[in-house]
Design an enzyme around this catalytic site. Structure first.
Site: not given
Ligand code: BGC
Length: 783
Positions: A297
């Site tokens: 993530d």
């Molecule tokens: C989130 C993800 C997301 C990623 C990219 C993170 O803060 O937890 O679900 O895909 O950001 O934007």
């Protein structure tokens, strides 16, 4: 001299880190350089320099901040906290890119959120074209359709937008289990049950990927809260992991082959998921045969070398210092280049399939109109009729004028906030939907709300806190006389980074309840009905107001076509057929994880113990005999159904059992019913829930009097429980009861069958152990 010139050029162009190692090209200039697609992946890897390998495994990040003198940061980069992704390179507003290695024919991939629509910037500087994406219904609504066919059609349209906007991989679906209703991201997720979540997610993935683009199933794993999400350690037993939290991923992966998996922010049993070899390699790749690549993530984990070793192939969004750290580890013998080779191989195998590799000429013109129609249909399929006294709904010829209360009547919420938010062209409000359907919503009431919105500092988000219901006495007197019905929209919003507040977001505020009562009294006093529409992303408290409503439609957050889809159901144009994929408890304190959420210490939890074990959602309520407000699987229709003639292929289980039932529409209007197969298993060897969902199916639109036979297959693996001591999935010998219901508590038919001899269905690795002993709930002991 020429060599140095080339090198300098590379450094300049590495602002976006999109191209590296022309210097390496110079060194091997005489040999033809292997090219991805023309040569084998192995040959390409053999030709890669160490720096090229690592550059592929660390995302392209953002352009470095300019160095400012004396700031003490040598390379201009500062560590970033977990973040929602945003890049301006390639596709503006996408979440991130991977690095290209042009020398070897490796393109850069574009990765974009999110679960309810493509999240990119809707407008671009110096460009008149708009780049709006369709806001589809949120995950919780899609799951409530219990209809993989409908969800796959959403996926196909969704994936087309991914492709036509130049994106290679969609960062969705999010499939974390609804462990606790306060999780701020539950709207993105599907269900409290891994079977429903897994089947619906698989349908979405199949649909999206049918376009030749990828998905990233997330967040792997046990990421069931937002409070302190980048540090908290979820302490979960192996059994609860295997049977509940990992199961959704396993099912979806087996049925849809997502191109990628996203590891989560949290720690699992004290170790960051991105750094867990047992999770990402032993379980995901070796046991489940996952063939794609794993990414972190955005800003997840902290030990890049451990991530590489664990099989977390790609670090996102990526920073130069991460590249240096990994190279340094190889050069100092603390990381084998073989590990990198395997990670690179995972990535190249996927890159080969990508639109970027195929140089797909995307149009930036998806058919938004056609997709809006799909979003509307899906929205209507997943809304749930919770209550309908004296046939208050549908609003047929007897209703023309509507007094529509509640902020969200006029400012309807299509979906939650954070990376799950979509930049859509519009959202049809409930008010607009009523108008479009031929009703006459009260204009003076609309003006009152309009004035209220104007007085707010953030009129775009008037419903950030609680929903406001206007209920001044003079207003009520007039509207109750002039209108045929009161329609009250109650709304809630939430999203990434925060869990929901129990008092102001889960509960209705005292003011809301009081105003609801006042409106209800005024309308009931005139013999008129009160309809509540719930425009919410997660479960709310129903006490102290729901008795005042004649009908309640749970519309969830239905995407940009919200108002029209809601009106489709209110008017009876579409007959409700959604069913709860998550329980509404009587009180929050009934929730099995209530005592252990969000962990300890409460303000900034270091640890959250999943003490309820496998007893999540209905598995708990049914086993512990706690009556829910609205049970799992529940949902009303404007017609009635009879479920009969349950037949089993055999009463002796021999590895595969088929069950069939006949569903008949016994009412007056066409409708669809969902039949749910629950099984109660013998508990001599291990405690088990009272019953568990093992299969489900939705009928087609049955005309009055029409019948359909639904058939379900049950295999040994479906009946097995995870025995931690031996790491085995075992189907116990003994008597099983199979129940066909239209909710978890509305069982229509039952039959029994027998398993003659215990079957060891699978032996897994003994991994993922808890760091401390948990005194887990033991359901059957309490029965
Ligand atoms: C989130 C993800 C997301 C990623 C990219 C993170 O803060 O937890 O679900 O895909 O950001 O934007």
């Amino acid at each position: 001299m020429r060599f140095f010139k080339t090198f300098a050029l590379v450094v300049t162009s590495s602002a976006g880190l999109m191209a590296v190692s022309l210097c390496a090209a110079a060194q091997t200039a005489k040999k033809p350089v292997p090219q991805l697609g023309k040569n084998s992946v192995k040959e390409v890897i053999a030709a890669m320099t160490l720096r090229e390998k690592v550059t592929l495994l660390v995302g392209a990040g953002r352009a470095p901040k300019p160095k400012s003198a004396g700031n003490g940061v040598s390379n201009g980069w500062v560590p970033e906290p977990p973040m929602i992704g945003h890049t301006e390179t390639k596709v503006p507003g996408a979440a991130g890119n991977t690095n290209a290695i042009p020398r070897l024919g490796i393109p850069s991939l574009v990765l974009s959120d999110g679960p309810a629509g493509v999240r990119i910037s809707p407008t671009r500087k110096g460009d008149n074209h708009t780049y709006y994406a369709t806001a589809f219904p949120v995950g919780t609504l899609l799951a409530s359709s219990w209809d993989p066919t409908v969800v796959e059609s959403v996926g196909r349209a969704f994936g087309n937008e991914v492709k036509e906007y130049g994106v290679d991989i969609l960062l969705a679906p999010g499939v974390n289990i609804h462990r606790n209703p306060l999780n701020g991201r539950n709207f993105e997720y599907y269900s409290e049950d891994p079977l429903v979540a897994g089947k619906i997610a698989a349908a979405l993935i199949r649909g999206v990927q049918s376009n030749g683009v990828g998905t990233s199933i997330k967040h792997f794993a046990a990421n069931n809260q937002e409070t302190n999400r980048n540090y908290v350690s979820s302490i979960v037993s192996e059994r609860a992991l295997r049977e509940i939290y990992l199961k959704t991923f396993r099912l979806a992966i087996a049925e849809s082959n997502p191109w990628t998996v996203m590891s989560s922010y949290n720690r699992l049993n004290d170790v960051y998921t991105a750094q867990r070899h047992d999770l990402l390699t032993t379980v995901l790749r070796n046991e489940w045969k996952f063939k794609g690549f794993v990414m972190t993530d955005w800003g997840g984990g902290y030990d890049w070398v451990a991530e590489m070793k664990a099989g977390n192939d790609l670090i996102m969004p990526g920073r130069p210092d991460q590249i240096e750290t990994i190279i340094d580890a190889v050069q100092h013998d603390s990381l084998s280049v073989k590990v990198l080779d395997s990670n690179v191989e995972h990535m190249l195998n996927i890159i080969l399939k990508s639109p970027a590799f195929k140089q797909y000429a995307y149009s930036n013109h998806p058919d938004l109109k056609a997709h809006a129609a799909i979003a509307r249909r899906a929205a209507a399929e997943g809304m749930i009729l919770l209550k309908n006294q004296s046939q208050a709904l549908p609003m047929t010829t007897n209703v023309k004028t509507v007094a529509a209360f509640g902020n969200a009547t006029y400012n309807t919420i299509p979906g939650g906030t954070g990376s799950g938010e979509v930049n859509k062209a519009y959202t049809t409000s409930v008010y607009q939907g009523l108008l479009n359907a031929g009703y006459l919503p009260d204009e003076s009431l609309k003006n009152v709300y309009g004035r209220f919105f104007k007085s707010l500092t953030d009129p775009e988000h008037p419903h950030r806190g609680s929903s406001e219901l206007m209920a001044s006495d003079s207003l009520l007197k007039a509207t109750a006389s002039h209108n045929d019905v009161a329609l009250i929209t109650i709304s809630r919003n939430a999203g990434e980074g925060h869990d929901r507040n129990l008092e102001t977001n889960y509960n209705l505020t005292p003011e809301e309840k009081q105003n609801f009562k006042k409106i209800a009294e005024a309308f009931h006093g005139k013999g008129k009905k009160v309809i509540a529409v719930l425009n919410i992303g997660g479960v709310i408290d129903m006490k102290g107001w729901q008795d005042d409503a004649d009908a309640i439609l749970l519309a969830w957050q239905p995407g940009q076509e919200a108002g029209d889809a809601i009106a489709d159901l209110l008017s009876g144009k579409v007959n409700p057929s959604g069913k709860l994929a998550t329980t509404f408890p009587v009180s929050y304190s009934d929730v099995p994880s209530a005592k252990n959420f969000p962990g300890t210490p409460a303000e900034r939890p270091a640890q959250v113990i999943y003490q309820e074990g496998i007893y999540v959602g209905y598995r708990y309520y049914d086993t512990y005999k706690v009556k829910p407000q609205y049970e799992f699987g529940y949902g009303l229709s404007y017609t009635n159904f009879a479920v009969s003639n349950l037949k089993l292929s055999s009463t002796q289980f021999n590895g595969l059992l088929t069950a069939s039932v006949v569903v008949k529409n016994t009412g007056k209007v066409a409708g669809k019913e969902v039949v749910q197969i629950y099984i109660s298993a013998p508990t001599q060897t291990i405690d088990k829930p009272e019953q568990e969902l093992k299969a489900f199916a939705k009928t087609h639109l049955l005309q009055p009097g029409e019948s359909q036979t639904l058939t379900f297959a049950i295999r040994s693996a479906d009946l097995a429980s995870y025995h931690t001591r031996s790491s085995e999935w075992i189907t116990d010998a003994g008597k099983y009861t199979l129940k066909a219901g239209t909710s978890s508590r509305d069982i229509k038919q039952t039959a029994t069958f027998n398993v003659a001899k215990a079957l060891v269905v699978e032996k897994d690795h003994q991994v993922l152990q808890t760091p401390v002993n948990i005194t887990e709930y033991k359901g059957s002991a309490s029965k």
